[in-house]
Motif scaffolding. Sequence first.
Motif, PDB file in Angstrom:
ATOM      1  N   PHE A  63       0.819  -1.211   0.000  1.00  0.00           N
ATOM      2  CA  PHE A  63       0.000   0.000   0.000  1.00  0.00           C
ATOM      3  C   PHE A  63       0.857   1.267   0.000  1.00  0.00           C
ATOM      4  O   PHE A  63       0.591   2.205   0.734  1.00  0.00           O
ATOM      5  CB  PHE A  63      -0.966  -0.002   1.194  1.00  0.00           C
ATOM      6  CG  PHE A  63      -1.778  -1.249   1.293  1.00  0.00           C
ATOM      7  CD1 PHE A  63      -2.751  -1.527   0.354  1.00  0.00           C
ATOM      8  CD2 PHE A  63      -1.556  -2.164   2.308  1.00  0.00           C
ATOM      9  CE1 PHE A  63      -3.510  -2.694   0.438  1.00  0.00           C
ATOM     10  CE2 PHE A  63      -2.304  -3.323   2.401  1.00  0.00           C
ATOM     11  CZ  PHE A  63      -3.282  -3.589   1.462  1.00  0.00           C
ATOM     12  N   VAL A  64       1.879   1.293  -0.846  1.00  0.00           N
ATOM     13  CA  VAL A  64       2.770   2.452  -0.956  1.00  0.00           C
ATOM     14  C   VAL A  64       2.651   3.113  -2.325  1.00  0.00           C
ATOM     15  O   VAL A  64       2.520   4.334  -2.413  1.00  0.00           O
ATOM     16  CB  VAL A  64       4.242   2.040  -0.695  1.00  0.00           C
ATOM     17  CG1 VAL A  64       5.192   3.196  -0.973  1.00  0.00           C
ATOM     18  CG2 VAL A  64       4.416   1.518   0.725  1.00  0.00           C
ATOM     19  N   LEU A  65       2.707   2.348  -3.388  1.00  0.00           N
ATOM     20  CA  LEU A  65       2.803   2.915  -4.739  1.00  0.00           C
ATOM     21  C   LEU A  65       1.621   3.811  -5.106  1.00  0.00           C
ATOM     22  O   LEU A  65       1.791   4.775  -5.850  1.00  0.00           O
ATOM     23  CB  LEU A  65       2.941   1.812  -5.781  1.00  0.00           C
ATOM     24  CG  LEU A  65       4.288   1.103  -5.835  1.00  0.00           C
ATOM     25  CD1 LEU A  65       4.260   0.010  -6.889  1.00  0.00           C
ATOM     26  CD2 LEU A  65       5.418   2.074  -6.102  1.00  0.00           C
ATOM     27  N   HIS A  66       0.435   3.517  -4.586  1.00  0.00           N
ATOM     28  CA  HIS A  66      -0.730   4.328  -4.951  1.00  0.00           C
ATOM     29  C   HIS A  66      -0.556   5.788  -4.526  1.00  0.00           C
ATOM     30  O   HIS A  66      -1.145   6.677  -5.102  1.00  0.00           O
ATOM     31  CB  HIS A  66      -2.021   3.747  -4.355  1.00  0.00           C
ATOM     32  CG  HIS A  66      -2.124   3.897  -2.879  1.00  0.00           C
ATOM     33  ND1 HIS A  66      -1.524   3.013  -2.008  1.00  0.00           N
ATOM     34  CD2 HIS A  66      -2.731   4.838  -2.122  1.00  0.00           C
ATOM     35  CE1 HIS A  66      -1.773   3.401  -0.773  1.00  0.00           C
ATOM     36  NE2 HIS A  66      -2.497   4.500  -0.814  1.00  0.00           N
ATOM     37  N   GLY A  72      -0.690  10.769 -12.232  1.00  0.00           N
ATOM     38  CA  GLY A  72      -0.143  10.001 -13.352  1.00  0.00           C
ATOM     39  C   GLY A  72       0.754   8.889 -12.871  1.00  0.00           C
ATOM     40  O   GLY A  72       0.925   8.674 -11.674  1.00  0.00           O
ATOM     41  N   TYR A  73       1.341   8.187 -13.823  1.00  0.00           N
ATOM     42  CA  TYR A  73       2.124   6.994 -13.513  1.00  0.00           C
ATOM     43  C   TYR A  73       3.618   7.259 -13.353  1.00  0.00           C
ATOM     44  O   TYR A  73       4.355   6.399 -12.891  1.00  0.00           O
ATOM     45  CB  TYR A  73       1.976   5.953 -14.621  1.00  0.00           C
ATOM     46  CG  TYR A  73       0.568   5.476 -14.912  1.00  0.00           C
ATOM     47  CD1 TYR A  73      -0.449   5.606 -13.996  1.00  0.00           C
ATOM     48  CD2 TYR A  73       0.298   4.872 -16.121  1.00  0.00           C
ATOM     49  CE1 TYR A  73      -1.724   5.152 -14.279  1.00  0.00           C
ATOM     50  CE2 TYR A  73      -0.981   4.405 -16.406  1.00  0.00           C
ATOM     51  CZ  TYR A  73      -1.983   4.557 -15.479  1.00  0.00           C
ATOM     52  OH  TYR A  73      -3.231   4.097 -15.756  1.00  0.00           O
ATOM     53  N   SER A  74       4.099   8.422 -13.762  1.00  0.00           N
ATOM     54  CA  SER A  74       5.539   8.643 -13.896  1.00  0.00           C
ATOM     55  C   SER A  74       6.319   8.463 -12.597  1.00  0.00           C
ATOM     56  O   SER A  74       7.407   7.883 -12.606  1.00  0.00           O
ATOM     57  CB  SER A  74       5.837  10.007 -14.510  1.00  0.00           C
ATOM     58  OG  SER A  74       5.334  11.044 -13.691  1.00  0.00           O
ATOM     59  N   TRP A 132      -2.013  -1.110 -12.943  1.00  0.00           N
ATOM     60  CA  TRP A 132      -0.808  -1.558 -12.227  1.00  0.00           C
ATOM     61  C   TRP A 132       0.080  -2.371 -13.160  1.00  0.00           C
ATOM     62  O   TRP A 132       1.300  -2.182 -13.187  1.00  0.00           O
ATOM     63  CB  TRP A 132      -1.172  -2.383 -10.985  1.00  0.00           C
ATOM     64  CG  TRP A 132      -1.739  -1.561  -9.873  1.00  0.00           C
ATOM     65  CD1 TRP A 132      -2.978  -1.660  -9.314  1.00  0.00           C
ATOM     66  CD2 TRP A 132      -1.085  -0.491  -9.180  1.00  0.00           C
ATOM     67  NE1 TRP A 132      -3.138  -0.726  -8.331  1.00  0.00           N
ATOM     68  CE2 TRP A 132      -1.987   0.000  -8.216  1.00  0.00           C
ATOM     69  CE3 TRP A 132       0.175   0.100  -9.279  1.00  0.00           C
ATOM     70  CZ2 TRP A 132      -1.671   1.055  -7.358  1.00  0.00           C
ATOM     71  CZ3 TRP A 132       0.490   1.145  -8.427  1.00  0.00           C
ATOM     72  CH2 TRP A 132      -0.430   1.614  -7.482  1.00  0.00           C
ATOM     73  N   ARG A 133      -0.534  -3.254 -13.939  1.00  0.00           N
ATOM     74  CA  ARG A 133       0.253  -4.062 -14.887  1.00  0.00           C
ATOM     75  C   ARG A 133       1.026  -3.169 -15.844  1.00  0.00           C
ATOM     76  O   ARG A 133       2.197  -3.411 -16.124  1.00  0.00           O
ATOM     77  CB  ARG A 133      -0.667  -5.008 -15.675  1.00  0.00           C
ATOM     78  CG  ARG A 133      -1.102  -6.200 -14.882  1.00  0.00           C
ATOM     79  CD  ARG A 133      -1.905  -7.173 -15.758  1.00  0.00           C
ATOM     80  NE  ARG A 133      -3.074  -7.554 -15.007  1.00  0.00           N
ATOM     81  CZ  ARG A 133      -4.327  -7.237 -15.300  1.00  0.00           C
ATOM     82  NH1 ARG A 133      -4.619  -6.571 -16.390  1.00  0.00           N
ATOM     83  NH2 ARG A 133      -5.312  -7.620 -14.522  1.00  0.00           N
ATOM     84  N   HIS A 134       0.386  -2.152 -16.354  1.00  0.00           N
ATOM     85  CA  HIS A 134       1.014  -1.199 -17.267  1.00  0.00           C
ATOM     86  C   HIS A 134       2.230  -0.546 -16.597  1.00  0.00           C
ATOM     87  O   HIS A 134       3.305  -0.443 -17.204  1.00  0.00           O
ATOM     88  CB  HIS A 134      -0.019  -0.145 -17.679  1.00  0.00           C
ATOM     89  CG  HIS A 134       0.518   0.985 -18.478  1.00  0.00           C
ATOM     90  ND1 HIS A 134       0.826   0.893 -19.816  1.00  0.00           N
ATOM     91  CD2 HIS A 134       0.819   2.257 -18.109  1.00  0.00           C
ATOM     92  CE1 HIS A 134       1.280   2.051 -20.245  1.00  0.00           C
ATOM     93  NE2 HIS A 134       1.292   2.893 -19.225  1.00  0.00           N
ATOM     94  N   ILE A 135       2.082  -0.103 -15.366  1.00  0.00           N
ATOM     95  CA  ILE A 135       3.184   0.532 -14.628  1.00  0.00           C
ATOM     96  C   ILE A 135       4.354  -0.427 -14.467  1.00  0.00           C
ATOM     97  O   ILE A 135       5.508  -0.070 -14.719  1.00  0.00           O
ATOM     98  CB  ILE A 135       2.685   1.040 -13.252  1.00  0.00           C
ATOM     99  CG1 ILE A 135       1.793   2.261 -13.452  1.00  0.00           C
ATOM    100  CG2 ILE A 135       3.854   1.356 -12.313  1.00  0.00           C
ATOM    101  CD1 ILE A 135       1.072   2.714 -12.199  1.00  0.00           C
ATOM    102  N   PHE A 136       4.070  -1.654 -14.053  1.00  0.00           N
ATOM    103  CA  PHE A 136       5.145  -2.622 -13.823  1.00  0.00           C
ATOM    104  C   PHE A 136       5.895  -2.940 -15.111  1.00  0.00           C
ATOM    105  O   PHE A 136       7.125  -3.024 -15.119  1.00  0.00           O
ATOM    106  CB  PHE A 136       4.599  -3.904 -13.196  1.00  0.00           C
ATOM    107  CG  PHE A 136       3.881  -3.677 -11.889  1.00  0.00           C
ATOM    108  CD1 PHE A 136       4.333  -2.737 -10.976  1.00  0.00           C
ATOM    109  CD2 PHE A 136       2.741  -4.390 -11.570  1.00  0.00           C
ATOM    110  CE1 PHE A 136       3.674  -2.513  -9.773  1.00  0.00           C
ATOM    111  CE2 PHE A 136       2.082  -4.186 -10.381  1.00  0.00           C
ATOM    112  CZ  PHE A 136       2.540  -3.241  -9.477  1.00  0.00           C
TER     113      PHE A 136
END
Length: 161
Positions: A63-66, A72-74, A132-136
Amino acid sequence: CKGTNLIAFGVDISKDAIDYAHQNIINHGLAGRIAVEVADIFKLSTLSELRDKNTIDVITSMFVLHEFTYSGYSQAIELLKIIKQTFPKSHLIICEFSRFSSTSLRKQVSSIAEHHLFHALSEQGILAPEEWRHIFLDAGYRIIEEIRYDFAGQVYFILES
């Protein structure tokens, strides 16, 4: 995981959280298997002394990345690339919130709707699993496993470089 050769490594910017973790590690006899340090996760290069002493097999992010995805995702992608560069052989276990549609939130009798509202008001993004998949993938990771707990609004990912 008794009997395994896994070493876990964690960081938190809060000294109080790390002190609490250290005490739990000692209380449970895990001092040789789990390391935690006070650090800014965007400055992991400051941990090179620890990295040189240990082989870090697993890094967890619960529960950190959010917190870095609202605009945005950058930032999340940058952070994952820093982790990959600093610990290139490590696996990541990431647990994050999973976004529900407004229709689903209205039908579900739970605190998940309030959770979504709170995160929106506090400028923390909640993403759908495909986001999330896109980010990874953009950060250069391969998804080994994905486990979804839709009833709790959570998704776990196991990633490798």
